[in-house]
Design a protein around this motif. Structure first.
Motif, PDB file in Angstrom:
ATOM      1  N   SER A 277       0.835  -1.209   0.000  1.00 40.56           N
ATOM      2  CA  SER A 277       0.000   0.000   0.000  1.00 40.56           C
ATOM      3  C   SER A 277       0.865   1.252   0.000  1.00 40.56           C
ATOM      4  N   TYR A 278       1.933   1.238   0.781  1.00 44.02           N
ATOM      5  CA  TYR A 278       2.837   2.381   0.821  1.00 44.02           C
ATOM      6  C   TYR A 278       3.460   2.621  -0.548  1.00 44.02           C
ATOM      7  N   LEU A 279       3.928   1.569  -1.194  1.00 45.10           N
ATOM      8  CA  LEU A 279       4.556   1.726  -2.511  1.00 45.10           C
ATOM      9  C   LEU A 279       3.551   2.241  -3.543  1.00 45.10           C
ATOM     10  N   TRP A 280       2.313   1.772  -3.481  1.00 46.90           N
ATOM     11  CA  TRP A 280       1.270   2.250  -4.384  1.00 46.90           C
ATOM     12  C   TRP A 280       1.009   3.733  -4.157  1.00 46.90           C
ATOM     13  N   LEU A 281       0.859   4.125  -2.871  1.00 47.39           N
ATOM     14  CA  LEU A 281       0.616   5.538  -2.556  1.00 47.39           C
ATOM     15  C   LEU A 281       1.788   6.416  -2.985  1.00 47.39           C
ATOM     16  N   ARG A 282       3.000   5.922  -2.785  1.00 49.70           N
ATOM     17  CA  ARG A 282       4.171   6.702  -3.182  1.00 49.70           C
ATOM     18  C   ARG A 282       4.207   6.912  -4.689  1.00 49.70           C
ATOM     19  N   ARG A 283       3.884   5.878  -5.454  1.00 45.47           N
ATOM     20  CA  ARG A 283       3.837   6.024  -6.921  1.00 45.47           C
ATOM     21  C   ARG A 283       2.779   7.035  -7.337  1.00 45.47           C
ATOM     22  N   ARG A 284       1.612   6.958  -6.692  1.00 42.12           N
ATOM     23  CA  ARG A 284       0.531   7.899  -7.012  1.00 42.12           C
ATOM     24  C   ARG A 284       0.931   9.325  -6.652  1.00 42.12           C
ATOM     25  N   TRP A 285       1.581   9.513  -5.493  1.00 41.70           N
ATOM     26  CA  TRP A 285       2.001  10.839  -5.055  1.00 41.70           C
ATOM     27  C   TRP A 285       3.015  11.430  -6.028  1.00 41.70           C
ATOM     28  N   ARG A 286       3.968  10.634  -6.440  1.00 39.40           N
ATOM     29  CA  ARG A 286       5.007  11.121  -7.359  1.00 39.40           C
ATOM     30  C   ARG A 286       4.452  11.429  -8.743  1.00 39.40           C
ATOM     31  N   ALA A 287       3.326  10.813  -9.094  1.00 41.54           N
ATOM     32  CA  ALA A 287       2.719  11.067 -10.396  1.00 41.54           C
ATOM     33  C   ALA A 287       1.937  12.388 -10.411  1.00 41.54           C
ATOM     34  N   LEU A 288       1.636  12.935  -9.239  1.00 47.15           N
ATOM     35  CA  LEU A 288       0.882  14.189  -9.159  1.00 47.15           C
ATOM     36  C   LEU A 288       1.787  15.376  -9.493  1.00 47.15           C
ATOM     37  N   SER A 289       1.168  16.415 -10.030  1.00 52.69           N
ATOM     38  CA  SER A 289       1.912  17.653 -10.269  1.00 52.69           C
ATOM     39  C   SER A 289       2.101  18.387  -8.939  1.00 52.69           C
ATOM     40  N   ARG A 290       2.947  19.394  -8.951  1.00 50.35           N
ATOM     41  CA  ARG A 290       3.193  20.156  -7.729  1.00 50.35           C
ATOM     42  C   ARG A 290       1.906  20.818  -7.234  1.00 50.35           C
ATOM     43  N   THR A 291       1.120  21.345  -8.155  1.00 46.63           N
ATOM     44  CA  THR A 291      -0.139  21.997  -7.789  1.00 46.63           C
ATOM     45  C   THR A 291      -1.083  20.994  -7.134  1.00 46.63           C
ATOM     46  N   GLN A 292      -1.171  19.808  -7.686  1.00 45.47           N
ATOM     47  CA  GLN A 292      -2.042  18.782  -7.114  1.00 45.47           C
ATOM     48  C   GLN A 292      -1.563  18.364  -5.725  1.00 45.47           C
ATOM     49  N   ARG A 293      -0.244  18.280  -5.540  1.00 38.43           N
ATOM     50  CA  ARG A 293       0.297  17.921  -4.225  1.00 38.43           C
ATOM     51  C   ARG A 293      -0.042  18.983  -3.190  1.00 38.43           C
ATOM     52  N   VAL A 294       0.109  20.247  -3.582  1.00 33.55           N
ATOM     53  CA  VAL A 294      -0.208  21.345  -2.654  1.00 33.55           C
ATOM     54  C   VAL A 294      -1.689  21.326  -2.307  1.00 33.55           C
ATOM     55  N   ALA A 295      -2.535  21.142  -3.311  1.00 35.36           N
ATOM     56  CA  ALA A 295      -3.978  21.116  -3.075  1.00 35.36           C
ATOM     57  C   ALA A 295      -4.358  19.941  -2.166  1.00 35.36           C
ATOM     58  N   LEU A 296      -3.800  18.785  -2.424  1.00 36.43           N
ATOM     59  CA  LEU A 296      -4.098  17.611  -1.608  1.00 36.43           C
ATOM     60  C   LEU A 296      -3.600  17.812  -0.171  1.00 36.43           C
ATOM     61  N   SER A 297      -2.430  18.394  -0.025  1.00 40.47           N
ATOM     62  CA  SER A 297      -1.899  18.672   1.312  1.00 40.47           C
ATOM     63  C   SER A 297      -2.779  19.670   2.050  1.00 40.47           C
ATOM     64  N   ALA A 298      -3.260  20.686   1.352  1.00 45.65           N
ATOM     65  CA  ALA A 298      -4.137  21.680   1.977  1.00 45.65           C
ATOM     66  C   ALA A 298      -5.443  21.046   2.428  1.00 45.65           C
ATOM     67  N   VAL A 299      -6.021  20.205   1.581  1.00 55.75           N
ATOM     68  CA  VAL A 299      -7.269  19.520   1.946  1.00 55.75           C
ATOM     69  C   VAL A 299      -7.036  18.620   3.159  1.00 55.75           C
ATOM     70  N   ALA A 300      -5.929  17.887   3.176  1.00 58.69           N
ATOM     71  CA  ALA A 300      -5.627  17.006   4.306  1.00 58.69           C
ATOM     72  C   ALA A 300      -5.433  17.812   5.584  1.00 58.69           C
ATOM     73  N   THR A 301      -4.788  18.971   5.479  1.00 67.15           N
ATOM     74  CA  THR A 301      -4.585  19.829   6.652  1.00 67.15           C
ATOM     75  C   THR A 301      -5.909  20.341   7.186  1.00 67.15           C
ATOM     76  N   VAL A 302      -6.778  20.801   6.299  1.00 64.96           N
ATOM     77  CA  VAL A 302      -8.093  21.302   6.725  1.00 64.96           C
ATOM     78  C   VAL A 302      -8.898  20.170   7.361  1.00 64.96           C
ATOM     79  N   LEU A 303      -8.885  18.995   6.759  1.00 65.87           N
ATOM     80  CA  LEU A 303      -9.614  17.863   7.346  1.00 65.87           C
ATOM     81  C   LEU A 303      -9.050  17.489   8.708  1.00 65.87           C
ATOM     82  N   GLY A 304      -7.726  17.512   8.843  1.00 63.69           N
ATOM     83  CA  GLY A 304      -7.106  17.232  10.137  1.00 63.69           C
ATOM     84  C   GLY A 304      -7.519  18.240  11.193  1.00 63.69           C
ATOM     85  N   CYS A 305      -7.549  19.506  10.819  1.00 61.65           N
ATOM     86  CA  CYS A 305      -7.996  20.552  11.759  1.00 61.65           C
ATOM     87  C   CYS A 305      -9.455  20.347  12.145  1.00 61.65           C
TER      88      CYS A 305
END
Length: 135
Positions: free
Chosen positions: A96-124
Motif C-alpha cells: 500500500s505504501y509503494l502504491w501511494l508513493r507512486r501515485r504521489w510522485r505522479a501528481l503535479s506540484r499543484t495537485q500535491r499542494v492542493a491535496l496537502s491543503a485539503v488534508a490539513t483542513v480535514l485534520g484541523c
C-alpha cells in the motif's frame, strides 16, 4: 555517536523487509553485555513516551507519525515480540505504501499542494470535532 547511528541505519536498510526489526533486536542482544538494565529500561520508557506523544500529535498539529514510529522502533529494539509484530506490519503495509508513493510522485506540484491543503483542513476539522466531543 553519529557514526554508530549511521552504521545501524545502513544495517537496518540492508535487512530484508519482514526481518529488519528482528535483526536490529538480535544485534542489540549480541551487544547486550555493553548495555545495562537501567539503560535498557530508559530506552523502553523513552519508546513508550514517544509512541504516546506521537499518538497525541496525530490529532493535533505536530510531527505525530514520525514521533510515533521512532518510539515504536525504540520499543522493538528492546522486545523481540514487538520487533516481530512490526516486521509483520511492515510486510502487510509495504504494498500500500509503494502504491501511494507512486501515485504521489505522479501528481503535479499543484495537485500535491492542493491535496496537502485539503488534508490539513480535514485534520484541523477532526481535531476541533474531537475537542468538542470530549468537552
Amino acid at each position: 555517536m553519529f557514526a554508530h547511528a549511521h552504521k545501524d541505519w545502513e544495517a537496518f536498510k540492508a535487512s530484508p523487509p519482514g526481518r529488519r526489526f528482528q535483526d536490529v533486536h538480535k544485534r542489540r542482544e549480541k551487544e547486550g553485555g555493553k548495555s545495562s538494565t537501567v539503560r535498557r529500561m530508559l530506552l523502553l520508557g523513552l519508546g513508550l513516551v514517544l509512541t504516546a506523544v506521537g499518538m497525541f500529535f496525530l490529532f493535533v498539529p505536530g510531527p505525530g507519525t514520525i514521533t510515533m514510529f521512532i518510539g515504536i522502533a525504540l520499543i522493538a529494539r528492546q522486545s523481540l515480540l514487538v520487533a516481530r509484530c512490526v516486521d509483520r506490519l511492515e510486510v502487510l503495509l509495504r504494498p500500500s505504501y509503494l502504491w501511494l508513493r507512486r501515485r504521489w510522485r505522479a501528481l503535479s506540484r499543484t495537485q500535491r499542494v492542493a491535496l496537502s491543503a485539503v488534508a490539513t483542513v480535514l485534520g484541523c476539522l477532526m481535531s476541533v470535532g474531537l475537542y468538542l466531543y470530549m468537552r
